[in-house]
Motif scaffolding. Structure first.
Motif, short mmCIF file in Angstrom:
data_model
loop_
_atom_site.label_atom_id
_atom_site.label_comp_id
_atom_site.label_asym_id
_atom_site.label_seq_id
_atom_site.Cartn_x
_atom_site.Cartn_y
_atom_site.Cartn_z
N HIS A 1 32.92 28.87 39.64
CA HIS A 1 31.98 29.28 38.60
C HIS A 1 32.45 30.53 37.85
CE1 HIS A 1 30.39 32.83 40.74
NE2 HIS A 1 30.50 32.11 41.85
N GLY A 2 31.85 30.72 36.68
CA GLY A 2 32.08 31.91 35.89
C GLY A 2 31.12 33.02 36.26
N GLY A 3 31.01 34.01 35.35
CA GLY A 3 30.13 35.15 35.60
C GLY A 3 30.86 36.46 35.64
N SER B 1 35.25 30.06 32.38
CA SER B 1 35.30 31.50 32.13
C SER B 1 36.11 32.19 33.23
CB SER B 1 33.88 32.05 32.01
OG SER B 1 33.88 33.36 31.51
N ALA B 2 35.52 33.16 33.94
CA ALA B 2 36.25 33.81 35.03
C ALA B 2 36.68 32.80 36.08
CB ALA B 2 35.38 34.89 35.66
N GLY B 3 35.86 31.78 36.31
CA GLY B 3 36.23 30.73 37.26
C GLY B 3 37.44 29.95 36.81
N ALA B 4 37.59 29.76 35.49
CA ALA B 4 38.78 29.09 34.96
C ALA B 4 40.01 29.96 35.18
CB ALA B 4 38.59 28.78 33.49
N THR B 5 39.86 31.26 35.02
CA THR B 5 40.96 32.17 35.32
C THR B 5 41.39 32.03 36.77
OG1 THR B 5 40.04 33.74 33.72
CG2 THR B 5 41.70 34.59 35.25
N LEU B 6 40.41 31.99 37.67
CA LEU B 6 40.72 31.86 39.09
C LEU B 6 41.38 30.52 39.40
CD1 LEU B 6 37.47 33.47 40.54
CD2 LEU B 6 39.79 34.38 40.75
N ALA C 1 40.31 23.89 32.86
CA ALA C 1 39.98 25.30 32.64
C ALA C 1 39.17 25.40 31.35
CB ALA C 1 41.25 26.13 32.54
N VAL C 2 37.91 25.81 31.47
CA VAL C 2 37.01 25.93 30.33
C VAL C 2 36.88 27.41 29.97
CG1 VAL C 2 34.72 25.41 29.41
CG2 VAL C 2 35.76 23.88 31.11
N SER C 3 37.29 27.76 28.77
CA SER C 3 37.19 29.14 28.28
C SER C 3 37.81 30.16 29.23
CB SER C 3 35.72 29.51 28.02
OG SER C 3 35.10 28.57 27.17
N PRO C 4 39.06 29.96 29.64
CA PRO C 4 39.66 30.88 30.61
C PRO C 4 40.06 32.21 29.98
CG PRO C 4 41.31 29.32 29.84
CD PRO C 4 40.00 28.89 29.23
N LEU D 1 34.73 42.22 27.74
CA LEU D 1 35.89 41.72 28.49
C LEU D 1 36.68 42.86 29.11
CD1 LEU D 1 37.09 38.88 26.11
CD2 LEU D 1 36.17 38.60 28.41
N ALA D 2 36.76 43.99 28.42
CA ALA D 2 37.46 45.15 28.98
C ALA D 2 36.76 45.62 30.25
CB ALA D 2 37.53 46.27 27.95
N ALA D 3 35.42 45.62 30.23
CA ALA D 3 34.67 46.02 31.43
C ALA D 3 34.89 45.02 32.56
CB ALA D 3 33.19 46.14 31.09
N VAL D 4 34.92 43.72 32.22
CA VAL D 4 35.18 42.68 33.21
C VAL D 4 36.55 42.88 33.83
CG1 VAL D 4 35.72 40.22 33.43
CG2 VAL D 4 33.63 40.94 32.25
N SER D 5 37.54 43.12 32.98
CA SER D 5 38.91 43.31 33.47
C SER D 5 39.02 44.50 34.41
CB SER D 5 39.86 43.48 32.27
OG SER D 5 41.18 43.71 32.70
N ASP D 6 38.39 45.60 34.04
CA ASP D 6 38.45 46.81 34.87
C ASP D 6 37.79 46.59 36.22
OD1 ASP D 6 39.80 48.13 32.88
OD2 ASP D 6 38.03 49.20 32.11
N ARG D 7 36.63 45.95 36.23
CA ARG D 7 35.92 45.74 37.50
C ARG D 7 36.69 44.80 38.42
NH1 ARG D 7 31.20 45.48 34.09
NH2 ARG D 7 31.37 43.19 34.11
#
Length: 392
Positions: free
Chosen positions: A54-56, A124-129, A150-153, A178-184
């Motif tokens: 999943h994303g999030g 989303s984030a799940g597609a990245t994973l 991969a949907v919206s990776p 997205l910058a905040a997501v990347s940092d966390r």
């Protein structure tokens, strides 16, 4: 070969994404959904498996909504779906979530499901994973799944895609988010390195991919650049762009279109596997003694090998001007081939060692080749046959 498909939105569908995010996964599970732990099985789902990530933003989870998506994926694919409940950032930064996806993959294989019958799906984030997991599985040498969606990776956590600017204001998320997501998520790990940023990885040998993205997404270029890089690496990849759709379009009614396309793609028996390039000229095919498929590349002067999971290995001939033509497995367990234009027959062992055999006349132009009673025979343009005795 990269297949690009623009998926038009029906009347009002793109706007409905913005107005009704969550419509696709809202509400209780249907009464016919069977849930065991985080396995969700729709009626009619039988063999194989979907691993759903999943994303999030790597931080948030909505278990009931995710189980609904797993149910819909199970219904679409005809396979039971496993929802991966990975550990969230920032309490568990990279690589915790990736480790959890890989653990889920191993657990599915441990149940006896063949790797080739498993499909990874993430949004989303799940597609990245999902894409990160494919790179890690390949790096460590394990069997790869049969396909991945991969949907919206987010493929570039360094945030260098042009659509982060050109689509700013059109999407539901922006560069700052997205910058905040990347940092966390990264917590100090390098954003320009794989597998955390899949765009920077070695994509050769990945399984067939379906990448989907909305044209109004700030992540449009993350998806497009990754698909183009995968195509250049010889991966069979399809890029679906959903017109005027923002991020999270899969959670609205437009997501039903996506699910239908996923099901059709998985059911399509045809997969393209690009080899060294458009001028490679793949020609003859033969099953090797190692169970792989071997082939000649007339244009590139190479012998190629492809495994059932799509991994391609290429062996350049010592004489790069030679043009390998026909191919067969010899009685000695090596690959034998004719060299059109050089008057030779070549031999290649499965560990990559070449030997050449000159034929009586350099202008004899050998074409077809076959193993027969302890020898390798080839047809010559001069109107004769030549036989090479083979020692086992």
């Amino acid at each position: 070969m990269l297949t690009l498909t623009a998926v038009p939105a029906g009347p009002g569908q793109a706007q409905a994404v913005r107005d009704r995010i969550g419509a696709l996964v809202s509400g209780p599970l249907p009464a016919d959904a069977e849930v065991r732990g985080d396995w969700v099985r729709a009626p009619g789902a039988r063999s194989g498996a979907v691993i759903y990530v999943h994303g999030g933003g790597f931080t948030d989870t909505w278990p009931e909504a995710e189980r609904m998506m797993a149910y819909r994926l199970s219904r679409t694919t005809g396979r039971p779906a496993l929802r991966v409940a990975y550990r969230p950032a920032p309490a568990h930064p990279y690589p915790a979530a990736l480790d959890d996806v890989l653990a889920a993959w191993r657990s599915v294989l441990d149940t006896g499901v063949p790797a080739s019958e498993v499909v990874f799906v993430g949004e989303s984030a799940g597609a990245t994973l999902v894409l990160s997991a494919l790179l890690e599985i390949k790096r460590t040498g394990g069997p790869l799944p049969g396909a991945a969606v991969a949907v919206s990776p987010v493929t570039d956590l360094a945030l260098t895609g042009a659509s982060l600017t050109t689509n700013d204001g059109k999407d539901l998320i922006d560069r700052a988010a997205l910058a905040a997501v990347s940092d966390r998520y990264l917590a100090g790990a390098g954003p320009r390195h794989a597998p955390q940023s899949p765009l920077y990885g070695d994509l050769r040998g990945l399984p067939p991919l379906l990448v989907a993205v909305g044209t109004d997404e700030v992540l449009l270029d993350d998806a497009r650049r990754f698909a183009e890089a995968a195509d250049a690496a010889g991966v069979s990849v399809r890029l679906d762009t959903y017109e005027d759709a923002p991020h999270s379009f899969h959670l609205s009614d437009l997501g039903e279109v996506l699910l239908d396309r996923i099901g059709r793609w998985l059911a399509d028996p045809v997969r393209d596997h690009t080899v060294s390039g458009p001028d490679a000229g793949p020609y003859a095919l033969a099953e090797g003694p190692d169970g792989a498929l071997w082939f000649t590349e007339i244009g590139a002067g190479q012998i190629g090998r492809i495994t059932v999971d799509g991994t391609v290995t290429e062996y350049p001939l010592p004489d790069r001007q030679a043009r390998p033509h026909a191919l067969t497995t010899g009685p000695d367990g090596a690959l034998w081939f004719t060299e059109w234009g050089s008057g030779r027959v070549g031999r290649l062992t499965t560990d990559g060692r070449f030997t050449g055999y000159d034929l009586p006349r350099p202008d004899c132009e050998p074409h077809g080749i076959a193993a027969y009673r302890g020898a390798v025979w080839c047809a010559l343009e001069t109107g004769s046959l030549a036989a090479v005795e083979v020692s086992r």
